[in-house]
Design an enzyme around this catalytic site. Structure first.
Site, PDB file in Angstrom:
ATOM      1  N   PRO A  25       0.871  -1.189   0.060  1.00  0.00           N
ATOM      2  CG  PRO A  25      -0.115  -1.053   2.124  1.00  0.00           C
ATOM      3  CD  PRO A  25       0.485  -2.306   1.186  1.00  0.00           C
ATOM      4  CG  ASN A  26      -0.324   4.089   1.392  1.00  0.00           C
ATOM      5  OD1 ASN A  26      -1.235   4.980   0.858  1.00  0.00           O
ATOM      6  ND2 ASN A  26       0.043   3.796   2.478  1.00  0.00           N
ATOM      7  CE1 TYR A  65       9.007   4.843   2.761  1.00  0.00           C
ATOM      8  CE2 TYR A  65       7.676   6.787   2.689  1.00  0.00           C
ATOM      9  CZ  TYR A  65       7.999   5.452   3.502  1.00  0.00           C
ATOM     10  OH  TYR A  65       7.529   4.952   4.519  1.00  0.00           O
ATOM     11  CG  ASN A  72       8.342  -2.320   0.284  1.00  0.00           C
ATOM     12  OD1 ASN A  72       7.739  -2.366   1.414  1.00  0.00           O
ATOM     13  ND2 ASN A  72       8.940  -1.066  -0.396  1.00  0.00           N
ATOM     14  CB  ALA A 100       1.771   0.170   6.318  1.00  0.00           C
ATOM     15  CG  HIS A 148       5.577  -2.301  10.269  1.00  0.00           C
ATOM     16  ND1 HIS A 148       6.787  -2.615  10.194  1.00  0.00           N
ATOM     17  CD2 HIS A 148       5.288  -1.141   9.137  1.00  0.00           C
ATOM     18  CE1 HIS A 148       7.504  -1.792   9.343  1.00  0.00           C
ATOM     19  NE2 HIS A 148       6.713  -0.927   8.711  1.00  0.00           N
ATOM     20  CG  ASP A 183      -0.658 -17.021   8.298  1.00  0.00           C
ATOM     21  OD1 ASP A 183       0.436 -17.163   8.867  1.00  0.00           O
ATOM     22  OD2 ASP A 183      -1.955 -17.093   8.835  1.00  0.00           O
ATOM     23  CG  HIS A 240      11.254  -2.707   4.219  1.00  0.00           C
ATOM     24  ND1 HIS A 240       9.933  -2.714   4.064  1.00  0.00           N
ATOM     25  CD2 HIS A 240      11.515  -3.718   4.874  1.00  0.00           C
ATOM     26  CE1 HIS A 240       9.045  -3.554   4.603  1.00  0.00           C
ATOM     27  NE2 HIS A 240      10.405  -4.361   5.111  1.00  0.00           N
ATOM     28  CB  SER A 274      12.609   4.048   4.874  1.00  0.00           C
ATOM     29  OG  SER A 274      11.737   3.175   5.244  1.00  0.00           O
ATOM     30  NE  ARG A 307       7.212   4.305   9.810  1.00  0.00           N
ATOM     31  CZ  ARG A 307       6.147   4.471   8.991  1.00  0.00           C
ATOM     32  NH1 ARG A 307       5.887   3.499   8.044  1.00  0.00           N
ATOM     33  NH2 ARG A 307       5.380   5.591   9.004  1.00  0.00           N
TER      34      ARG A 307
HETATM   35  C1  DQA Z   1       8.429   0.896   3.546  1.00  0.00           C
HETATM   36  C2  DQA Z   1       8.328   1.140   4.938  1.00  0.00           C
HETATM   37  C3  DQA Z   1       7.178   0.908   5.707  1.00  0.00           C
HETATM   38  O1  DQA Z   1       7.344   1.055   7.143  1.00  0.00           O
HETATM   39  C4  DQA Z   1       6.041   1.901   5.306  1.00  0.00           C
HETATM   40  O2  DQA Z   1       4.900   1.765   5.776  1.00  0.00           O
HETATM   41  C5  DQA Z   1       6.091   1.856   3.648  1.00  0.00           C
HETATM   42  C6  DQA Z   1       7.386   1.737   3.001  1.00  0.00           C
HETATM   43  C7  DQA Z   1       9.659   1.096   2.856  1.00  0.00           C
HETATM   44  O3  DQA Z   1       9.752   0.853   1.895  1.00  0.00           O
HETATM   45  O4  DQA Z   1      10.541   1.748   3.363  1.00  0.00           O
HETATM   46  O5  DQA Z   1       5.023   2.197   3.171  1.00  0.00           O
HETATM   47  O6  DQA Z   1       8.031  -0.605   3.382  1.00  0.00           O
END
Ligand code: DQA
Length: 148
Positions: free
Chosen positions: A16-17, A29, A80, A83, A86, A93, A106, A108, A117
């Site tokens: 997501p995102n 990012y 990846n 979120a 976490h 699973d 990731h 970051s 995180r």
């Molecule tokens: C992430 C790190 C996650 O904590 C965050 O919610 C993301 C991106 C990263 O690529 O650094 O959406 O996975």
């Protein structure tokens, strides 16, 4: 180039995102968009003679179902979970169903950020984790997974 039946396939899943990369907190990012990252990976795939398939979803269930679709046809998964890293026991699973190398990436360094995180629910069921190298992390994951 057309995917050939003989070439190995690697799946890349973005959570997501990550479709908002480029606009989303670029200081954390990076400036690259998801499209740019995907085409970088596909170009590298051409050089490595593998087919790179990419998938992004903002929905946990869609990611779970995509993992279910990964059969023996795929030689590796780069994920990846964003979120969901976490929070998602469901994605963890689903990963446990796989019998192929899985690299969690990731952009970051999640261990240098907010305490919530620091815990990855999925990392210990993955083969390896790369955290904090930005786009380079995906590139390294693809290079490594083709050798596994
Ligand atoms: C992430 C790190 C996650 O904590 C965050 O919610 C993301 C991106 C990263 O690529 O650094 O959406 O996975």
């Amino acid at each position: 180039m057309k995917p050939s039946k003989k070439r190995r396939k690697i799946m890349v899943i973005h959570g997501p995102n990550l479709n908002m990369l480029g606009k989303r907190e670029p200081d954390i990012y990076g400036k690259e968009t998801l499209e740019e990252i995907n085409s970088m990976l596909k170009n590298l795939g051409e050089k490595l003679e593998i087919d790179v398939e990419t998938f992004q979803s903002n929905y946990e269930g869609a990611i779970v179902e995509k993992i279910h679709e990964i059969s023996e046809k795929y030689k590796g998964l780069i994920i990846n979970p964003a979120a969901y890293t976490h929070t998602s026991i469901a994605i963890r699973d689903a990963l446990l169903l796989l019998d192929i190398p899985v690299i969690e990436v990731h952009l970051s360094n999640i261990y240098k950020r907010e305490p919530f995180r620091h815990k990855s629910i999925t990392a210990d069921v993955a083969t390896a984790q790369i955290s904090g190298l930005g786009v380079q992390g995906y590139i390294m994951a693809l290079e490594a997974i083709t050798k596994m």
